[in-house]
Every structure is written in C-alpha cells, then in structure tokens.
Design a protein around this motif. Structure first.
Motif, PDB file in Angstrom:
ATOM      1  N   SER A   1      20.174  62.109  13.259  1.00 37.05           N
ATOM      2  CA  SER A   1      19.986  60.688  12.960  1.00 37.05           C
ATOM      3  C   SER A   1      19.712  60.406  11.493  1.00 37.05           C
ATOM      4  CB  SER A   1      18.817  60.134  13.789  1.00 37.05           C
ATOM      5  OG  SER A   1      19.009  60.364  15.169  1.00 37.05           O
ATOM      6  N   TRP A   2      19.504  61.443  10.685  1.00 38.96           N
ATOM      7  CA  TRP A   2      19.018  61.235   9.326  1.00 38.96           C
ATOM      8  C   TRP A   2      19.942  60.357   8.484  1.00 38.96           C
ATOM      9  CZ3 TRP A   2      21.132  62.782   4.578  1.00 38.96           C
ATOM     10  CH2 TRP A   2      22.295  63.554   4.660  1.00 38.96           C
ATOM     11  N   ASN A   3      21.240  60.319   8.817  1.00 34.00           N
ATOM     12  CA  ASN A   3      22.203  59.567   8.013  1.00 34.00           C
ATOM     13  C   ASN A   3      22.924  58.503   8.829  1.00 34.00           C
ATOM     14  OD1 ASN A   3      23.291  59.178   5.424  1.00 34.00           O
ATOM     15  ND2 ASN A   3      25.126  60.348   5.913  1.00 34.00           N
ATOM     16  N   VAL A   4      22.355  58.136   9.988  1.00 33.38           N
ATOM     17  CA  VAL A   4      22.977  57.149  10.878  1.00 33.38           C
ATOM     18  C   VAL A   4      22.053  55.938  10.949  1.00 33.38           C
ATOM     19  CG1 VAL A   4      23.898  56.684  13.165  1.00 33.38           C
ATOM     20  CG2 VAL A   4      24.027  59.011  12.215  1.00 33.38           C
ATOM     21  N   ALA A   5      22.476  54.835  10.376  1.00 31.41           N
ATOM     22  CA  ALA A   5      21.615  53.654  10.261  1.00 31.41           C
ATOM     23  C   ALA A   5      21.160  53.135  11.617  1.00 31.41           C
ATOM     24  CB  ALA A   5      22.344  52.553   9.496  1.00 31.41           C
ATOM     25  N   SER A   6      22.044  53.175  12.621  1.00 31.60           N
ATOM     26  CA  SER A   6      21.712  52.613  13.935  1.00 31.60           C
ATOM     27  C   SER A   6      20.644  53.416  14.670  1.00 31.60           C
ATOM     28  CB  SER A   6      22.975  52.529  14.795  1.00 31.60           C
ATOM     29  OG  SER A   6      23.539  53.819  14.981  1.00 31.60           O
ATOM     30  N   ARG A   7      20.396  54.649  14.242  1.00 32.43           N
ATOM     31  CA  ARG A   7      19.383  55.491  14.891  1.00 32.43           C
ATOM     32  C   ARG A   7      18.070  55.520  14.109  1.00 32.43           C
ATOM     33  NH1 ARG A   7      22.635  61.019  16.645  1.00 32.43           N
ATOM     34  NH2 ARG A   7      24.313  60.017  17.840  1.00 32.43           N
ATOM     35  N   LEU A   8      18.023  54.841  12.998  1.00 33.72           N
ATOM     36  CA  LEU A   8      16.829  54.818  12.160  1.00 33.72           C
ATOM     37  C   LEU A   8      16.183  53.434  12.211  1.00 33.72           C
ATOM     38  CD1 LEU A   8      18.314  56.670   9.053  1.00 33.72           C
ATOM     39  CD2 LEU A   8      16.641  57.610  10.656  1.00 33.72           C
ATOM     40  N   PRO A   9      14.905  53.347  11.859  1.00 33.31           N
ATOM     41  CA  PRO A   9      14.265  52.027  11.792  1.00 33.31           C
ATOM     42  C   PRO A   9      14.988  51.113  10.808  1.00 33.31           C
ATOM     43  CG  PRO A   9      12.627  53.779  11.663  1.00 33.31           C
ATOM     44  CD  PRO A   9      13.963  54.441  11.556  1.00 33.31           C
ATOM     45  N   LEU A  10      14.813  49.812  10.995  1.00 36.44           N
ATOM     46  CA  LEU A  10      15.425  48.866  10.060  1.00 36.44           C
ATOM     47  C   LEU A  10      14.829  49.012   8.659  1.00 36.44           C
ATOM     48  CD1 LEU A  10      15.509  45.647  12.292  1.00 36.44           C
ATOM     49  CD2 LEU A  10      17.429  47.131  11.692  1.00 36.44           C
ATOM     50  N   GLY A  11      13.546  49.335   8.599  1.00 39.37           N
ATOM     51  CA  GLY A  11      12.872  49.482   7.313  1.00 39.37           C
ATOM     52  C   GLY A  11      12.257  48.198   6.802  1.00 39.37           C
ATOM     53  N   VAL A  12      12.458  47.100   7.529  1.00 40.54           N
ATOM     54  CA  VAL A  12      11.914  45.806   7.098  1.00 40.54           C
ATOM     55  C   VAL A  12      10.385  45.854   7.092  1.00 40.54           C
ATOM     56  CG1 VAL A  12      11.754  43.359   7.656  1.00 40.54           C
ATOM     57  CG2 VAL A  12      13.936  44.558   7.920  1.00 40.54           C
ATOM     58  N   ALA A  13       9.797  46.449   8.133  1.00 37.49           N
ATOM     59  CA  ALA A  13       8.337  46.517   8.220  1.00 37.49           C
ATOM     60  C   ALA A  13       7.755  47.313   7.053  1.00 37.49           C
ATOM     61  CB  ALA A  13       7.931  47.150   9.545  1.00 37.49           C
ATOM     62  N   ALA A  14       8.369  48.444   6.744  1.00 42.44           N
ATOM     63  CA  ALA A  14       7.863  49.295   5.660  1.00 42.44           C
ATOM     64  C   ALA A  14       7.938  48.582   4.319  1.00 42.44           C
ATOM     65  CB  ALA A  14       8.652  50.600   5.625  1.00 42.44           C
ATOM     66  N   LEU A  15       9.084  47.975   4.045  1.00 42.32           N
ATOM     67  CA  LEU A  15       9.263  47.314   2.758  1.00 42.32           C
ATOM     68  C   LEU A  15       8.394  46.065   2.657  1.00 42.32           C
ATOM     69  CD1 LEU A  15      10.857  47.692   0.171  1.00 42.32           C
ATOM     70  CD2 LEU A  15      12.613  46.180   1.094  1.00 42.32           C
TER      71      LEU A  15
ATOM     72  N   ARG B   1      13.318  57.906   5.250  1.00 41.67           N
ATOM     73  CA  ARG B   1      14.300  57.110   5.992  1.00 41.67           C
ATOM     74  C   ARG B   1      13.828  56.797   7.411  1.00 41.67           C
ATOM     75  NH1 ARG B   1      20.501  59.211   4.862  1.00 41.67           N
ATOM     76  NH2 ARG B   1      20.632  58.568   2.671  1.00 41.67           N
ATOM     77  N   PHE B   2      12.950  57.625   7.946  1.00 35.73           N
ATOM     78  CA  PHE B   2      12.470  57.416   9.308  1.00 35.73           C
ATOM     79  C   PHE B   2      11.367  56.356   9.370  1.00 35.73           C
ATOM     80  CE2 PHE B   2      14.745  61.331   9.517  1.00 35.73           C
ATOM     81  CZ  PHE B   2      15.266  61.391  10.805  1.00 35.73           C
ATOM     82  N   SER B   3      11.125  55.696   8.252  1.00 29.32           N
ATOM     83  CA  SER B   3      10.234  54.535   8.239  1.00 29.32           C
ATOM     84  C   SER B   3      10.864  53.389   7.437  1.00 29.32           C
ATOM     85  CB  SER B   3       8.864  54.899   7.659  1.00 29.32           C
ATOM     86  OG  SER B   3       8.998  55.598   6.444  1.00 29.32           O
ATOM     87  N   PHE B   4      11.498  53.704   6.303  1.00 34.41           N
ATOM     88  CA  PHE B   4      12.120  52.676   5.466  1.00 34.41           C
ATOM     89  C   PHE B   4      13.570  52.388   5.866  1.00 34.41           C
ATOM     90  CE2 PHE B   4       8.532  53.651   2.787  1.00 34.41           C
ATOM     91  CZ  PHE B   4       8.264  52.471   2.126  1.00 34.41           C
ATOM     92  N   GLY B   5      14.154  53.204   6.737  1.00 30.01           N
ATOM     93  CA  GLY B   5      15.515  52.943   7.172  1.00 30.01           C
ATOM     94  C   GLY B   5      16.563  53.543   6.257  1.00 30.01           C
ATOM     95  N   ARG B   6      17.786  53.477   6.716  1.00 29.99           N
ATOM     96  CA  ARG B   6      18.914  54.104   6.032  1.00 29.99           C
ATOM     97  C   ARG B   6      19.213  53.444   4.679  1.00 29.99           C
ATOM     98  NH1 ARG B   6      22.765  55.208   3.580  1.00 29.99           N
ATOM     99  NH2 ARG B   6      24.690  56.271   4.165  1.00 29.99           N
ATOM    100  N   TYR B   7      19.073  52.127   4.596  1.00 28.95           N
ATOM    101  CA  TYR B   7      19.478  51.407   3.386  1.00 28.95           C
ATOM    102  C   TYR B   7      18.284  50.958   2.539  1.00 28.95           C
ATOM    103  CZ  TYR B   7      23.914  51.368   5.860  1.00 28.95           C
ATOM    104  OH  TYR B   7      25.049  51.753   6.529  1.00 28.95           O
ATOM    105  N   LEU B   8      17.233  50.441   3.175  1.00 34.68           N
ATOM    106  CA  LEU B   8      16.097  49.939   2.412  1.00 34.68           C
ATOM    107  C   LEU B   8      15.301  51.060   1.749  1.00 34.68           C
ATOM    108  CD1 LEU B   8      14.765  47.012   4.639  1.00 34.68           C
ATOM    109  CD2 LEU B   8      16.304  46.937   2.671  1.00 34.68           C
ATOM    110  N   VAL B   9      15.531  52.312   2.158  1.00 36.46           N
ATOM    111  CA  VAL B   9      14.867  53.428   1.480  1.00 36.46           C
ATOM    112  C   VAL B   9      15.300  53.522   0.018  1.00 36.46           C
ATOM    113  CG1 VAL B   9      16.581  55.251   1.906  1.00 36.46           C
ATOM    114  CG2 VAL B   9      14.151  55.823   1.863  1.00 36.46           C
ATOM    115  N   SER B  10      16.393  52.851  -0.313  1.00 36.65           N
ATOM    116  CA  SER B  10      16.863  52.864  -1.705  1.00 36.65           C
ATOM    117  C   SER B  10      15.825  52.296  -2.665  1.00 36.65           C
ATOM    118  CB  SER B  10      18.166  52.061  -1.829  1.00 36.65           C
ATOM    119  OG  SER B  10      19.192  52.641  -1.056  1.00 36.65           O
ATOM    120  N   VAL B  11      14.978  51.375  -2.178  1.00 35.50           N
ATOM    121  CA  VAL B  11      13.969  50.778  -3.061  1.00 35.50           C
ATOM    122  C   VAL B  11      12.954  51.830  -3.515  1.00 35.50           C
ATOM    123  CG1 VAL B  11      12.158  49.038  -3.257  1.00 35.50           C
ATOM    124  CG2 VAL B  11      14.296  48.491  -2.063  1.00 35.50           C
ATOM    125  N   PRO B  12      12.278  52.542  -2.587  1.00 38.78           N
ATOM    126  CA  PRO B  12      11.373  53.592  -3.075  1.00 38.78           C
ATOM    127  C   PRO B  12      12.086  54.735  -3.779  1.00 38.78           C
ATOM    128  CG  PRO B  12      11.510  53.660  -0.677  1.00 38.78           C
ATOM    129  CD  PRO B  12      12.179  52.389  -1.121  1.00 38.78           C
TER     130      PRO B  12
END
Length: 505
Positions: A435-449, A138-149
């Motif tokens: 921050s592990w479960n707070v979307a605003s404190r995590l990366p967007l995850g767009v770059a990773a995906l 989540r600290f690279s893919f973000g709170r929501y986009l981590v769902s893909v991996p």
C-alpha cells in the motif's frame, strides 16, 4: 543538404556515392558508439551490483532483506553525526541569550534528554516496518499531502548541509592562514561528503562506525590546548525565563529534525532485536556527545570576548578561527588537528545527504526509476553555492534557519507518534508494503496536515525570534516547539477519527 542545394536539388552520382559512404561510416560509428554505451552501462551495473553502492531507493525493504545484525551501528551513526563541530557551534549560541556557562549547561542537559527520545524512538520503527521515515509518514499524511512535510524536510536537511559545509570550509581556511578561501574549503567538504553518501547504506554505516574515534581525539586535543582559556568566562546577568526557553528552542531545533530521517538508517536491521535496546543505543548516541560538545561550545562562546586571540580568530573565520586560535600553541600539529576537526563534519553531512537523496524520490515518485546515488550529485551541486553565499553572514543565517525548523518538525513527529500508538495500536503489520505507493489504500492526509497547520495558531504567538516575537513569548519565552508538539497531537486525535469515519481509511 548543401550539396542538394548546390546542384539545384538534383543529387549527382559522385555526391550520392560520397553520401552513401559517409552513411556507412556513420552507421558503423553509431554501432560502435551504441556497443560502447551498452558495454559501459553493463560495467556500471556490474560495479554497483558487486560493489558497495546501494541502488535501492525508497522502496520498502522486505523481511528477507532485513538481515543486518550490527545493531550497535544505531549508536555509532548517531555518535558520529554528533561528535564533530556542529553541536559545538550550536552551543556557541548560548551566551547570546544572556546565559552563563552553568545555565547553558543545565538547559542543554534538560532539553537534550527531553528531545533526543523522539528520533531515538522513531528509528526503532525502521527494522519493524522496513520503511524509510518519510514513507512511514505516508501512512498518516497520505500519498500526496506527504509532499508538504517532505519539502520542509528537504529544506531542513539541505540547511544543515549548508551549515556543516560552512563550518568545515572556515576551518580549512583558518588553517591555511588566508591562502585558501572559505569558498574553496566549502567545495572540498561538499565533494568529500558526496563520495560517502554516493555509495549508500553499507558504506555509510562502515564509515560512521569508525570515523567518530579520530573526531573524539581531535576534540579532546583542542579542549586540552585551549582549556585554560575556558575559565575566562565573561560576566553575565541572572538568567531569565525567556533566555532559557529561547536557548532551549535552539537545542530542540538541533535534535528533533533528526527524527525525520531516523528510520532511514535502520531499515536493513533484523526486526527480531529488542526495540528497547535499540532505542537505548540511539538515545545514548544522540545525548552523550551532544550534551558534552554543546557545553564545550557554550564555554568557548562565553570566553571569546575575554581572550583577544580568540576574538580575532572568531572575527576572521568564526568557528574555525576560534579553534585555530585555541590550537595555536601546538604549532603545526595544531593546524593538523584543525584539519581533522573540519573532516569530523563529514560523518554528519554524508548521512544527511543520504537521507536527502531518498526524499527526492518520495517528493516526485516518478524519480524512483533514477538510481538513488544520482541525487547525491544533485544535492552537492545545490549545497556548495548556497553554502558559499551563507558563509558571508554565517551566524545570522544559522539563527534564521534554526528559527523555523524546530516548529514544523515538532508538529510532524507528533502526528507520526499519535498515528502509530493510537490509531495503529503499535502494530507494525498495519504498514502494508503493498500500500505504500497506492493512494486509495492510504489515509487522505487531511487530518494530519490540518492538525499541523492549525497548531500554528498558538505556535506563532509563542515564537521569539529576531524578526518576530509573539505576545505569549514576550511573557514566557519561546515555547513554540512545545506548542507545536502538544497542540498537533491533541488536534490530530479528533480529526483523524473523523477522517477514518468518512473515508474508511
């Protein structure tokens, strides 16, 4: 209601008295039922709190809870996951790529030494961060986009469970001589794995600490009984670059997916222990048994067509049939050893199912309120029927499955490694538990995906599979996982810099 209709809507006194008496009985029964339910829940909660069942799910493990000092368990858990029939089965695929035993052994050694470093390294982040592997993501893919991996990881881990159940079920069926079908054997394997994964971290580590010993003894006995037949290797042509790299992809697809669950097994370890030593424990646990048993599998695969009994057993129940044929000279004791060999797979499937239960909660965060162990039952209910279906065409199912997992997992681990070492500069305190479960404190995850997805522009032409062969692979062999790892890591650098600049995360 029937009485009201019978009397034209007017409730008679007798009926009312009976209804009142029934209501009293119903309330008393409800009260007793409610008391029983509360009592039952309290008993279960007490059993869990006092017993071996781990209730914690994906929530971060605080520093004061990271007190385990059995660091050698990082070796034993990998050793137990690999001292079984699974690496032997993967090694069996080597001759199908036109490789002789010597060439298979060299490919296995090189690719295992190369790819085992990835899961061994990522597992060292568990004690330092207190985070499960996909929570770290989540600290690279973000709170929501981590769902893909996470979805891809769930499919991968479930696929491995299916493979293991099929192999174990076939072994049990081979021992029974047809009186026990592979389907029944699959059910037995699934239920036994459920019992171990249900309990959680502590029971899993204790089981993995010792279960590899009888597994190793059984494999040595099987090798000793069939050792003379291993010399009967079928003749092969000279190795080609395509065959070497394609079989190397098989080895990588076996090893790299372990990186997607490595930290799940180390989050309770005390972080004061040397990361270098912990890495070496994990690396040895991955490399030593995998290399030896894959080479054994390649030797068995090369000799099957030269020994009629082995070929017949392979045709009936595949891996289990070959092992039963190898041990046939030992009589009843040989059958017992085959049963032990089938049970050696529990070390792998139980650990894999444990990680699957955690991934469910990461995929759907609302499920965090459901105890982790309940998902073990769900996973078992999925794995058993899928395994029964896959058993009908096992090796075709195995190769199709392997064809996909190596590529995405290589891209995934490239993102995690670059994020930790470049953007977080290797600092573990940047993985903030608040921050592990707070979307605003995590990366967007767009770059990773985006980096992972764009890498497939070169991965696809580099693939060599039964159902597709890209133009690069036609000339060089399957270099898909190498492309996925290198290109994703390269693209993630500029994309993550841009994401940080525009989002500030």
């Amino acid at each position: 209601m029937s009485q009201v209709l019978q009397y034209g809507g007017e409730e008679p006194a007798a009926a009312r008295k009976d209804a009142e008496k029934g209501a009293e009985h119903s309330q008393a029964a409800d009260s007793r039922g409610s008391e029983w339910a509360v009592s039952f829940r309290r008993r279960v909660a007490g059993l869990i709190s006092a017993g071996p069942i781990e209730e914690r799910g994906v929530m971060p493990v605080s520093l004061e809870d990271r007190t385990a000092t059995n660091y050698n368990s990082y070796f034993s858990i990998w050793a137990c996951m690999n001292i079984n029939l699974l690496p032997i089965t993967f090694g069996l695929l080597g001759p199908s790529y036109g490789l002789g035993l010597r060439d298979c052994a060299l490919v296995i050694l090189f690719f295992c030494l190369l790819t085992a470093a990835i899961p061994a390294y990522l597992g060292t982040l568990g004690p330092k961060t207190g985070l499960r592997q996909m929570i770290q993501a989540r600290f690279s893919f973000g709170r929501y986009l981590v769902s893909v991996p996470v979805i891809l990881n769930l499919a991968t881990l479930t696929g491995f469970c299916v493979i293991i159940c099929v192999i174990g079920g076939q072994c049990l069926s081979a021992v029974a001589g047809g009186t026990l079908t592979p389907a029944v054997g699959i059910v037995i394997m699934g239920v036994l794995a459920l019992l171990i994964s249900f309990c959680g971290y502590n029971v899993l580590h204790q089981y993995e600490r010792w279960a590899w010993i009888p597994a190793l003894i059984a494999i040595i006995i099987a090798t000793g009984c069939g050792g003379s037949g291993l010399r009967e290797q079928a003749p092969t042509e000279a190795a080609t670059a395509g065959g070497v790299l394609s079989f190397g992809m098989i080895i990588a697809s076996y090893m790299i997916p372990y990186a997607c669950l490595a930290s799940d097994f180390t989050t309770y370890l005390n972080p004061k222990f040397s990361s270098v030593r912990l890495f070496l424990y994990g690396y040895a646990g991955l490399v030593v048994p995998s290399v030896l048993l894959m080479v054994l599998g390649a030797a068995i695969g090369g000799a099957i067509t030269s020994i009629p009994e082995w070929e017949e057993g392979y045709g009936e129940t595949q891996v289990g049939g070959v092992l039963a044929a190898m041990l046939s000279r030992a009589g009843g004791f040989g059958k017992f050893v085959v049963v032990v060999l089938s049970l050696t797979l529990l070390g792998n499937i139980a650990a894999t199912m444990y990680s699957i239960t955690l991934n469910f909660q990461i995929l759907i965060p609302q499920l965090v309120v459901i105890p982790r162990y309940m998902f073990s039952i769900v996973v078992t209910a999925i794995v058993i029927p899928v395994s029964i279906k896959a058993a009908t065409e096992f090796f075709a199912s195995l190769e199709n499955f392997i064809a996909l997992i190596g590529y995405w997992s290589a891209a995934f681990v490239a993102v995690l490694i670059v994020e930790h070492n470049v953007f977080r500069k290797g600092r573990y305190d940047t993985y903030d538990h608040d921050s592990w479960n707070v979307a605003s404190r995590l990366p967007l995850g767009v770059a990773a995906l985006m980096a992972s997805a764009l890498s497939f522009a070169l991965v696809i032409p580099s693939m060599s599979q039964i159902w597709f062969e890209g133009p690069i692979a036609m000339k060089a062999g399957d270099i898909g996982f190498e492309m996925a790892f290198a290109v994703t890591g390269f693209l993630y650098l500029p994309l993550r810099y841009l994401e940080k600049r525009f989002s500030g995360r």
